[in-house]
Design a protein around this motif. Structure first.
Motif, PDB file in Angstrom:
ATOM      1  N   THR A 270       0.829  -1.204   0.000  1.00 44.22           N
ATOM      2  CA  THR A 270       0.000   0.000   0.000  1.00 44.22           C
ATOM      3  C   THR A 270       0.865   1.255   0.000  1.00 44.22           C
ATOM      4  OG1 THR A 270      -1.829  -1.102   1.140  1.00 44.22           O
ATOM      5  CG2 THR A 270      -1.732   1.298   1.293  1.00 44.22           C
ATOM      6  N   SER A 271       1.875   1.270   0.830  1.00 43.15           N
ATOM      7  CA  SER A 271       2.771   2.429   0.899  1.00 43.15           C
ATOM      8  C   SER A 271       3.446   2.682  -0.440  1.00 43.15           C
ATOM      9  CB  SER A 271       3.820   2.206   1.992  1.00 43.15           C
ATOM     10  OG  SER A 271       4.753   3.264   2.017  1.00 43.15           O
ATOM     11  N   ILE A 272       3.896   1.619  -1.098  1.00 43.00           N
ATOM     12  CA  ILE A 272       4.568   1.762  -2.395  1.00 43.00           C
ATOM     13  C   ILE A 272       3.605   2.282  -3.451  1.00 43.00           C
ATOM     14  CG2 ILE A 272       5.669   0.479  -4.271  1.00 43.00           C
ATOM     15  CD1 ILE A 272       6.795  -1.395  -2.047  1.00 43.00           C
ATOM     16  N   LEU A 273       2.407   1.702  -3.503  1.00 45.57           N
ATOM     17  CA  LEU A 273       1.438   2.117  -4.517  1.00 45.57           C
ATOM     18  C   LEU A 273       1.064   3.587  -4.387  1.00 45.57           C
ATOM     19  CD1 LEU A 273      -0.955  -0.980  -4.570  1.00 45.57           C
ATOM     20  CD2 LEU A 273       0.558  -0.234  -6.421  1.00 45.57           C
ATOM     21  N   ARG A 274       1.142   4.114  -3.175  1.00 47.38           N
ATOM     22  CA  ARG A 274       0.751   5.500  -2.945  1.00 47.38           C
ATOM     23  C   ARG A 274       1.902   6.483  -3.130  1.00 47.38           C
ATOM     24  NH1 ARG A 274      -3.256   4.439   2.322  1.00 47.38           N
ATOM     25  NH2 ARG A 274      -4.887   3.380   1.126  1.00 47.38           N
ATOM     26  N   GLU A 275       3.101   5.987  -3.425  1.00 55.51           N
ATOM     27  CA  GLU A 275       4.207   6.877  -3.750  1.00 55.51           C
ATOM     28  C   GLU A 275       3.922   7.564  -5.084  1.00 55.51           C
ATOM     29  OE1 GLU A 275       7.759   4.586  -3.804  1.00 55.51           O
ATOM     30  OE2 GLU A 275       7.726   4.138  -1.652  1.00 55.51           O
ATOM     31  N   PRO A 276       4.150   8.878  -5.189  1.00 60.07           N
ATOM     32  CA  PRO A 276       3.838   9.596  -6.431  1.00 60.07           C
ATOM     33  C   PRO A 276       4.461   8.988  -7.688  1.00 60.07           C
ATOM     34  CG  PRO A 276       4.301  11.154  -4.673  1.00 60.07           C
ATOM     35  CD  PRO A 276       4.629   9.779  -4.122  1.00 60.07           C
ATOM     36  N   THR A 288      -7.196   3.598 -10.312  1.00 57.60           N
ATOM     37  CA  THR A 288      -7.270   4.245  -9.003  1.00 57.60           C
ATOM     38  C   THR A 288      -6.523   3.385  -7.995  1.00 57.60           C
ATOM     39  OG1 THR A 288      -9.433   5.233  -9.484  1.00 57.60           O
ATOM     40  CG2 THR A 288      -8.795   5.056  -7.168  1.00 57.60           C
ATOM     41  N   VAL A 289      -5.546   3.963  -7.324  1.00 57.74           N
ATOM     42  CA  VAL A 289      -4.793   3.243  -6.302  1.00 57.74           C
ATOM     43  C   VAL A 289      -5.649   3.121  -5.044  1.00 57.74           C
ATOM     44  CG1 VAL A 289      -2.803   3.364  -4.756  1.00 57.74           C
ATOM     45  CG2 VAL A 289      -2.532   3.909  -7.181  1.00 57.74           C
ATOM     46  N   VAL A 290      -5.701   1.917  -4.464  1.00 56.60           N
ATOM     47  CA  VAL A 290      -6.521   1.680  -3.284  1.00 56.60           C
ATOM     48  C   VAL A 290      -5.638   1.277  -2.108  1.00 56.60           C
ATOM     49  CG1 VAL A 290      -8.476   0.441  -2.304  1.00 56.60           C
ATOM     50  CG2 VAL A 290      -8.452   0.987  -4.748  1.00 56.60           C
ATOM     51  N   GLY A 291      -5.149   0.046  -2.088  1.00 55.62           N
ATOM     52  CA  GLY A 291      -4.392  -0.444  -0.954  1.00 55.62           C
ATOM     53  C   GLY A 291      -5.303  -0.700   0.238  1.00 55.62           C
ATOM     54  N   GLY A 292      -4.702  -0.920   1.404  1.00 54.90           N
ATOM     55  CA  GLY A 292      -5.489  -1.174   2.599  1.00 54.90           C
ATOM     56  C   GLY A 292      -5.111  -2.483   3.267  1.00 54.90           C
ATOM     57  N   THR A 293      -5.844  -2.846   4.294  1.00 54.53           N
ATOM     58  CA  THR A 293      -5.529  -4.012   5.104  1.00 54.53           C
ATOM     59  C   THR A 293      -6.114  -5.290   4.510  1.00 54.53           C
ATOM     60  OG1 THR A 293      -7.539  -3.849   6.439  1.00 54.53           O
ATOM     61  CG2 THR A 293      -5.632  -2.536   7.138  1.00 54.53           C
ATOM     62  N   PRO A 294      -5.607  -6.440   4.953  1.00 59.91           N
ATOM     63  CA  PRO A 294      -6.210  -7.707   4.521  1.00 59.91           C
ATOM     64  C   PRO A 294      -7.691  -7.800   4.884  1.00 59.91           C
ATOM     65  CG  PRO A 294      -4.058  -8.122   5.482  1.00 59.91           C
ATOM     66  CD  PRO A 294      -4.369  -6.676   5.746  1.00 59.91           C
ATOM     67  N   GLU A 295      -8.068  -7.287   6.039  1.00 58.33           N
ATOM     68  CA  GLU A 295      -9.470  -7.351   6.457  1.00 58.33           C
ATOM     69  C   GLU A 295     -10.363  -6.509   5.557  1.00 58.33           C
ATOM     70  OE1 GLU A 295      -6.768  -8.575   9.534  1.00 58.33           O
ATOM     71  OE2 GLU A 295      -6.884  -6.658   8.438  1.00 58.33           O
ATOM     72  N   GLU A 296      -9.876  -5.361   5.142  1.00 55.08           N
ATOM     73  CA  GLU A 296     -10.657  -4.507   4.245  1.00 55.08           C
ATOM     74  C   GLU A 296     -10.847  -5.173   2.886  1.00 55.08           C
ATOM     75  OE1 GLU A 296      -9.401  -0.095   5.939  1.00 55.08           O
ATOM     76  OE2 GLU A 296      -8.115  -1.119   4.465  1.00 55.08           O
ATOM     77  N   TYR A 297      -9.780  -5.779   2.369  1.00 55.62           N
ATOM     78  CA  TYR A 297      -9.928  -6.463   1.089  1.00 55.62           C
ATOM     79  C   TYR A 297     -10.833  -7.684   1.201  1.00 55.62           C
ATOM     80  CZ  TYR A 297      -9.078  -9.509  -2.825  1.00 55.62           C
ATOM     81  OH  TYR A 297      -9.270 -10.360  -3.879  1.00 55.62           O
ATOM     82  N   ASP A 298     -10.750  -8.422   2.290  1.00 52.08           N
ATOM     83  CA  ASP A 298     -11.590  -9.603   2.483  1.00 52.08           C
ATOM     84  C   ASP A 298     -13.069  -9.230   2.440  1.00 52.08           C
ATOM     85  OD1 ASP A 298     -11.997 -12.461   3.231  1.00 52.08           O
ATOM     86  OD2 ASP A 298     -12.790 -11.587   5.068  1.00 52.08           O
ATOM     87  N   ALA A 299     -13.451  -8.162   3.122  1.00 52.62           N
ATOM     88  CA  ALA A 299     -14.844  -7.715   3.118  1.00 52.62           C
ATOM     89  C   ALA A 299     -15.270  -7.288   1.716  1.00 52.62           C
ATOM     90  CB  ALA A 299     -15.030  -6.571   4.105  1.00 52.62           C
ATOM     91  N   PHE A 300     -14.379  -6.580   1.021  1.00 54.50           N
ATOM     92  CA  PHE A 300     -14.680  -6.137  -0.342  1.00 54.50           C
ATOM     93  C   PHE A 300     -14.886  -7.328  -1.268  1.00 54.50           C
ATOM     94  CE2 PHE A 300     -13.015  -5.289  -4.611  1.00 54.50           C
ATOM     95  CZ  PHE A 300     -13.791  -4.204  -5.005  1.00 54.50           C
TER      96      PHE A 300
END
Length: 320
Positions: A270-276, A288-300
Motif C-alpha cells: 500500500t505504501s509503495i502504490l501510494r508513492e507519487p 485508481t490506487v486503493v491499498g489497505g488491510t487484509p481485512e478490508e480487502y476480504d470484506a470487499f
C-alpha cells in the motif's frame, strides 16, 4: 506493451538489492495473464520498490492460462510462507467462482487476502453514428425501441464489462446481445467502427476515442467523476443510483499464511502504490490506487462475489 506499462517501467528504478540479498530466496509474484494487462501492470508497479524494501529479489512470473485458473491453482498449492503471492483480477478472485462450475480453486478458502491494489471503473460508451442518445433516459428509450439490433462488445464471456452490462439491462429492463471479441482492444475497435452500437469498457481503454469524439460517454461507474474525463457524469448523476462497479486487481497469499505476515505485506505494498512515482503513471492510465488491510480487502471481495453471483444467476451466464 500498453503505454501505462511503458510509463511504469520508465518511472521506476531498475531492480536492485543489496549484495547480501542476492542469495536470498526471491518473492514470486504470480500474474495469471500475459504481460501488459492490468494485473501485470499492478504487479510491476510495486515489485521493484518491494524488492528494495525487503532486500531480496522480487520476481514477476506471468502464468497465463484457463482464464486465470492456472496461476490460481499454483497459488493454492504454494507454501503459506509469504514467498509466493498472486496479483490477479476480479475474474480470478470473484467471477470465476461465480461463473465456472469447476474453477479448480475456491478464492475464499484456498487463498488468504493481502490487499486490494487498484480499481478501474467501467464507462458506458456509444457509437454516435449508431446511437443518438446523449443521456441515460434517451439511451434506455432507444434500446427499448430498437431491441432487435442492440448488441454490445466485450473482451469475453464473464469479463467485468460483460457482467456490468448484464447488471445494467437487469436494472433498466432493456436487453443487449453480447458479442465477445478477441480481447479488449478488438472490442473497442468494433465499437469505434460501429460494428456494435454500445458497450461498457474499462476507463483507460476508451479515453482517446471519447476525447476525439469517435465515442460518446454517457456515464462512468465510479463513485466520483473520473479526473481524466471530468465532464462525464457518474451513474448516480445520470439517474442510475447504486451502480458503482468496475474491474480491480488484488494481491492474495496461499491459505494459512500468517496474519502478521500478510499485514506487513499489505502495509508495504500500500505504501509503495501510494508513492507519487508509482501512483502517477497508474492514475494517468485510468487506474485508481486503493491499498489497505487484509481485512478490508476480504470484506470487499466477499461483497463482490455475492453481488456478481446474483447477476449471474439472473442472467444464466456460465463459463463451462
Amino acid at each position: 506493451m500498453p503505454a501505462i506499462a511503458r510509463r511504469l517501467l520508465l518511472a521506476l528504478p531498475a531492480l536492485s538489492c543489496p549484495a547480501v540479498a542476492q542469495t536470498a530466496r526471491p518473492l514470486v509474484l504470480l500474474v495469471p495473464f500475459a504481460p501488459g494487462g492490468a494485473s501485470d501492470i499492478a504487479a510491476r508497479a510495486f515489485s521493484t520498490r518491494l524488492a528494495e524494501r525487503q532486500g531480496r529479489p522480487v520476481v514477476v512470473e506471468n502464468r497465463p492460462g484457463a482464464n486465470g485458473q492456472l496461476a490460481a491453482r499454483m497459488l493454492a498449492r504454494a507454501a503459506p510462507d509469504g514467498q509466493t503471492l498472486l496479483v490477479g483480477s476480479i475474474g480470478v478472485f470473484a467471477l470465476n467462482a461465480v461463473l465456472s462450475r469447476n474453477p479448480g480453486y475456491d478464492p475464499l478458502t484456498d487463498f488468504a487476502p493481502v490487499t486490494l491494489a487498484i480499481t478501474t471503473p467501467n464507462i458506458l460508451v456509444v457509437n454516435p453514428r449508431r446511437v443518438p442518445a446523449r443521456n441515460l433516459s434517451e439511451l434506455v428509450a432507444w434500446m427499448r425501441a430498437n431491441a432487435a439490433e442492440v448488441s454490445h462488445a466485450t473482451s469475453g464471456i464473464g469479463s467485468s464489462p460483460h457482467l456490468t452490462m448484464e447488471l445494467f439491462t437487469q436494472r433498466t429492463g432493456t436487453q443487449a446481445e453480447h458479442v465477445p471479441a478477441r480481447g479488449g482492444a478488438t472490442a473497442v475497435i468494433d465499437l469505434v467502427a460501429g460494428t456494435v452500437p454500445l458497450s461498457f469498457q474499462g476507463l483507460g481503454s476508451v479515453i482517446g476515442p471519447v476525447r476525439e469524439g469517435r465515442l460518446r460517454a454517457l456515464f462512468v461507474t465510479s463513485p466520483a467523476r473520473a479526473p481524466l474525463l471530468p465532464d462525464v457524469p457518474t451513474a448516480a448523476e445520470a439517474g442510475l443510483p447504486d451502480f458503482e462497479v468496475g474491474s480491480w486487481q488484488a494481491v492474495m497469499a496461499p491459505a494459512g499464511t500468517p496474519p502478521a505476515l500478510r499485514a506487513q505485506l499489505a502495509e508495504e505494498i500500500t505504501s509503495i502504490l501510494r508513492e507519487p512515482a508509482v501512483s502517477g503513471p497508474l492514475e494517468a492510465g485510468g487506474y485508481t490506487v486503493v491499498g489497505g488491510t487484509p481485512e478490508e480487502y476480504d470484506a470487499f471481495q466477499r461483497a463482490e462475489i455475492a453481488r456478481w453471483r446474483r447477476v449471474a444467476e439472473a442472467s444464466g451466464i456460465v463459463l463451462d
